[in-house]
Design a protein around this motif. Sequence first.
Motif, PDB file in Angstrom:
ATOM      1  N   PRO A 144       0.836  -1.203   0.000  1.00  0.00           N
ATOM      2  CA  PRO A 144       0.000   0.000   0.000  1.00  0.00           C
ATOM      3  C   PRO A 144       0.871   1.254   0.000  1.00  0.00           C
ATOM      4  CG  PRO A 144      -0.517  -1.417   1.888  1.00  0.00           C
ATOM      5  CD  PRO A 144       0.716  -1.965   1.250  1.00  0.00           C
ATOM      6  N   LEU A 190      -1.284   4.106   5.096  1.00  0.00           N
ATOM      7  CA  LEU A 190      -0.898   3.570   6.395  1.00  0.00           C
ATOM      8  C   LEU A 190      -0.879   4.694   7.418  1.00  0.00           C
ATOM      9  CD1 LEU A 190       1.777   1.158   5.021  1.00  0.00           C
ATOM     10  CD2 LEU A 190      -0.386   0.509   6.066  1.00  0.00           C
ATOM     11  N   THR A 199      -8.439  -0.414  -3.707  1.00  0.00           N
ATOM     12  CA  THR A 199      -7.381  -1.369  -3.355  1.00  0.00           C
ATOM     13  C   THR A 199      -6.277  -1.390  -4.413  1.00  0.00           C
ATOM     14  OG1 THR A 199      -9.063  -2.740  -2.317  1.00  0.00           O
ATOM     15  CG2 THR A 199      -6.928  -3.777  -2.758  1.00  0.00           C
ATOM     16  N   GLY A 227      -3.785   1.311  -4.442  1.00  0.00           N
ATOM     17  CA  GLY A 227      -2.746   1.411  -3.429  1.00  0.00           C
ATOM     18  C   GLY A 227      -3.199   1.542  -1.992  1.00  0.00           C
ATOM     19  N   VAL A 228      -4.513   1.532  -1.715  1.00  0.00           N
ATOM     20  CA  VAL A 228      -4.883   1.486  -0.306  1.00  0.00           C
ATOM     21  C   VAL A 228      -4.682   0.043   0.156  1.00  0.00           C
ATOM     22  CG1 VAL A 228      -6.615   3.264  -0.777  1.00  0.00           C
ATOM     23  CG2 VAL A 228      -7.351   0.902  -0.447  1.00  0.00           C
ATOM     24  N   ILE A 229      -4.843  -0.190   1.442  1.00  0.00           N
ATOM     25  CA  ILE A 229      -4.608  -1.539   1.955  1.00  0.00           C
ATOM     26  C   ILE A 229      -5.668  -2.485   1.409  1.00  0.00           C
ATOM     27  CG2 ILE A 229      -4.368  -2.950   4.030  1.00  0.00           C
ATOM     28  CD1 ILE A 229      -3.735  -0.259   5.516  1.00  0.00           C
TER      29      ILE A 229
END
Lengths: 348, 348, 348, 348
Positions: free
Chosen positions: B13, B18, B203, B206-208
Amino acid sequence: MTYDFRSDNVAPPMAEFLDAALRNGASWMDAYGEDSTTAQVEELLADIFEHEVAAFPILTGTAANALALAQLSNRFGQILCHRSSHIYLDECGAVEFHNPGGRLIPLDGGDGKLDVDRCARVLGAADDVHQLRFTALSISQATEMGTCYSAGEVEKLAALAKRNRMAVHMDGTRFANVVAASETSPADLTWRSGVDVLCLGATKGGVIGAEVVLFFDRHQARDFRRLMKRSGHLPSRMWFLAAQLQVSFKGGLWLESARHSNAMAARLGTALEAGYAIVPYHPVQTNMVFLKMDRAPCDRLRQEGFNFYTVGDEKDGILARLVTSHATQPHDVDRLADAIGNAARGVA
Amino acid sequence: MTYDFRSDNVAPPMAEFLDAALRNGASWMDAYGEDSTTAQVEELLADIFEHEVAAFPILTGTAANALALAQLSNRFGQILCHRSSHIYLDECGAVEFHNPGGRLIPLDGGDGKLDVDRCARVLGAADDVHQLRFTALSISQATEMGTCYSAGEVEKLAALAKRNRMAVHMDGTRFANVVAASETSPADLTWRSGVDVLCLGATKGGVIGAEVVLFFDRHQARDFRRLMKRSGHLPSRMWFLAAQLQVSFKGGLWLESARHSNAMAARLGTALEAGYAIVPYHPVQTNMVFLKMDRAPCDRLRQEGFNFYTVGDEKDGILARLVTSHATQPHDVDRLADAIGNAARGVA
Amino acid sequence: MTYDFRSDNVAPPMAEFLDAALRNGASWMDAYGEDSTTAQVEELLADIFEHEVAAFPILTGTAANALALAQLSNRFGQILCHRSSHIYLDECGAVEFHNPGGRLIPLDGGDGKLDVDRCARVLGAADDVHQLRFTALSISQATEMGTCYSAGEVEKLAALAKRNRMAVHMDGTRFANVVAASETSPADLTWRSGVDVLCLGATKGGVIGAEVVLFFDRHQARDFRRLMKRSGHLPSRMWFLAAQLQVSFKGGLWLESARHSNAMAARLGTALEAGYAIVPYHPVQTNMVFLKMDRAPCDRLRQEGFNFYTVGDEKDGILARLVTSHATQPHDVDRLADAIGNAARGVA
Amino acid sequence: MTYDFRSDNVAPPMAEFLDAALRNGASWMDAYGEDSTTAQVEELLADIFEHEVAAFPILTGTAANALALAQLSNRFGQILCHRSSHIYLDECGAVEFHNPGGRLIPLDGGDGKLDVDRCARVLGAADDVHQLRFTALSISQATEMGTCYSAGEVEKLAALAKRNRMAVHMDGTRFANVVAASETSPADLTWRSGVDVLCLGATKGGVIGAEVVLFFDRHQARDFRRLMKRSGHLPSRMWFLAAQLQVSFKGGLWLESARHSNAMAARLGTALEAGYAIVPYHPVQTNMVFLKMDRAPCDRLRQEGFNFYTVGDEKDGILARLVTSHATQPHDVDRLADAIGNAARGVA
């Protein structure tokens, strides 16, 4: 200022878990649970439970329970559970949906616990084409009332289940609190007592959001990942759930958190009983305190900034449910005890 | 050293997400999506889409698609989709499971795109009790081949759907890449062209792990939260999904990430074409490059440390699928282009 | 006066079946299929098929097929079938409904028949958690085009299925017509060729309404009666369905009826070809004749009192489907042949 | 010689129904319920119920109930019913299967009847995403204990249901017996009291096998035929079910049959009370007599040739259930009464 005793899931996650996310997040990982973190969680849990396990991280307790029961039961299956159980009352029919044609059979029992005799009464009928078959028994450990089954009690229920060819499921959303409270080993409370599947919670112990479904017989877990996939519970970055579980189970944090929340509930119960002769409605065994209380003192407590849920109704009596967590502070508990004592007096 | 071009979900990510988790994690939040972060995400998206929306954060694309289609369709519903679509090929029957009695009807079409004429051909039959009814049309934007529908193409498909009383669903796992590539507004690509529901992915950007289901008519979202709950997709700490979406959509990070991954794929395509006269099998419009390639050069690339998937088989020909992400570096792309060029030469 | 060639199920039942109902109806019988008539049907069919069978009378072909496939498949199962098959086109999603989470995979093939090569092409992929699994192959015998598989063809398909761990289902709504036409034994056409379950029709042969599901391995039939009960297909007076089957299968009436309807279709085909050089679109192998025909001659035939269905559309061409039955009279067939000849000429 | 008091469905059908089959069977009829007989049944029932109806003949009571409730309820629906109801105890989960995600909520109540207060207690909670919603209330008329609701009692239950936005379903397997016993009009017992759907039985009144689902609001029946088709309950020769209903409802045969069976049960009850001071366990209001009886006299009666079922168990006490039908003879009833009297004495 608000003091929040609604549930252990409104508390912020423990800082450790957020840190864990940061540490793990920097690398490239295989997707869909084939990463090394997920594998390590399985190993960790095998150690803790002193037994080979198949372990599946999953986002929510509702999904964990429904999928585990879909795995254990089958298309004509009836599942025995307590009338107060989360699967029966608070999951919007998830178990029945994921297990089409199945049915939950709710039974009564004191302090939220299934009673072997009541269970035995509904079982034992001849196998009849006009009726569903009993396929599983579900135990909530801790119960929705915060009470615990002893290993012996689990064993008796599981033995009854086995005699009737039923599998045994344990909803362990607050299993950590039971282990912390009972000084009984995870193994004794589960597979050694006859449990087939444990839905082991971590969310309420302070991770962001992660549970893990544990099968003690890998063979029983066949195709479980397909159940997960089909229900949308096989996230590509599964490692993020696993990372939370890893931190939780590696250094004993899961029990540390549970011990703290148990202690806070005990402190509340003791303070009420000692200071105000108020006896909790159910025995305080984990992180919940239930108090019989009229609407008026409940309202007053809320006005003073204490947030919590009530169950029941005017007719049968209202119970205030006070839940502590890893984030609950002793001085907040003391303040709450005093507020309750005063509110009760004020009303009486 | 491995260079990973398997999928945008094996990349780590982005650090920003984060961080967002850390920032949000410190406070007490209402559970089950009733928190302020979730509400803010809805507002953010209403701004971006220039329209009122009902927005539901959800863990996975599979869950988003299946629940959205369960909401749009009904118990006798047939859903038109492309034969290559993720809902048909890669979700283990999730759509059918969440919509019991429904059916997906896969259609062919060049470059992974539905063709209005082919769609029209299967529609238009009289309503007959012996047959299912067509209730929804599902568009993948971008497609599984990384190609895009223009707003005009979406509009024509949606108009056909409306004439046949069908709802329009868009699987927007890589919708960000389309917006970034097309310079068309999110509104023009969706509700202004007749889309009812967009499953908007984050997702792969690049998000978790977070997607969001957007209904452009709040009325159509009635009881959607119950669908989520019942399938185990209403986590108590929903705010953690929302926090990722918030960071993504607030400052334009979602498009920044998409622009980068698109640029990396374009760079690869150009390098191959210019340097080695290798023409990608499908037009490179977002973050995927498909190359017709025999088994041997594929194996050689993997030996050199390049990781990627292939589709198809010996008989019909194998396609190497090369996916770029926010984390893909230009020099890795260049290295890959050279390796492919050499591998192809070596074989020929 | 109307001459009805719509389907073999609009014809009146044979008088013999109605008589059978009367004879059986006078006595007290055990309910829910535990009567002696149902048991006798099982014995009769064991004789005819030269193999032990588990036999379950059932009201409709749709129920028979859906329940048989629910029994053979499982919750992640994909079922291969022909694109023209009744289970895919004419049962309103019954198979998917009774087998939640399953999917039908329709394949093309000449004259309504599955093609081994086309089947082999879709099988053989590695078992992948993201995809459904192939669990059954369904053969329509006769096909919806009235054509037949030879025992050898069935054997090849079944062998492919077995190699892929799939069960073999046969939709035998018009199985009688195939036996009558092929001079092949029921055993050779089914279990000796690898068929696991046969849904053997009697309704279209002239009983009031009864089919029977035959499992050639009793073990595979476990809990099938529960599938019947749950779907409302375990009538208390099950013996009434069994009585019809008993009369049908006892004295060879089922084949007698099929021979007659086959002969009527052959007569029609021959008359058209010999008298008017009109060649049926599909080979006439059982009791159906398909003719490529424009809308105008179809309308004219209907005005003259001939009733029948058409399939297809203007664009691809319309096919008139002419179905004969036990009740079809030779002179009506001759009249129809002449009318078609004239209608075709009139238009041309 | 055996005297059979097991159920009204082990008796042979009335000769009139078999005759009807013969008369109807001679002509060509439209298939799938589009025949004139089915239409006439609808008209007949509209007359009898003094209200427009949508009427759907169906093979079994299980199918009728499950499909009617699938129509009334929805995917998050809870259905209130009596704990002794057929839908809860004797249909192998049919209601839940046909209504995926739904749930039955069984309630206690004297003599097999729902109690308004007990119903009210479980309703009235706020609409909550974590819980299913109450969508229907199901009344068995007559009950499984052979008792009846008065029109006034139905009205009170229905009014409660309406206040809670629930639909009202009536399982009328033995509705004829209630009409015959109560001298209340079919209209007063149903739509005038708030019933939305009646599953009106004919099988237990002596037809071969046919029930009919009646909607009093045609709008509520939308797509019901698709529910029938999908479950395999749209037989091609639907007219055969309709023919039985037609004979039953045309000349009052349904009530004549019910009056006879009621009279036989009354005769039994009176004989036992007058001759042997044995008082039935439930009031004898229709065609069932329940007697508290030990295992020994039950066994003795069976040895003497009387066939019947028992309910309950040793612990709570056994009830012999004696069911009369159109075919029960007065002298058999008298013989049974004497045998029970003697068996009871012999034991005591």
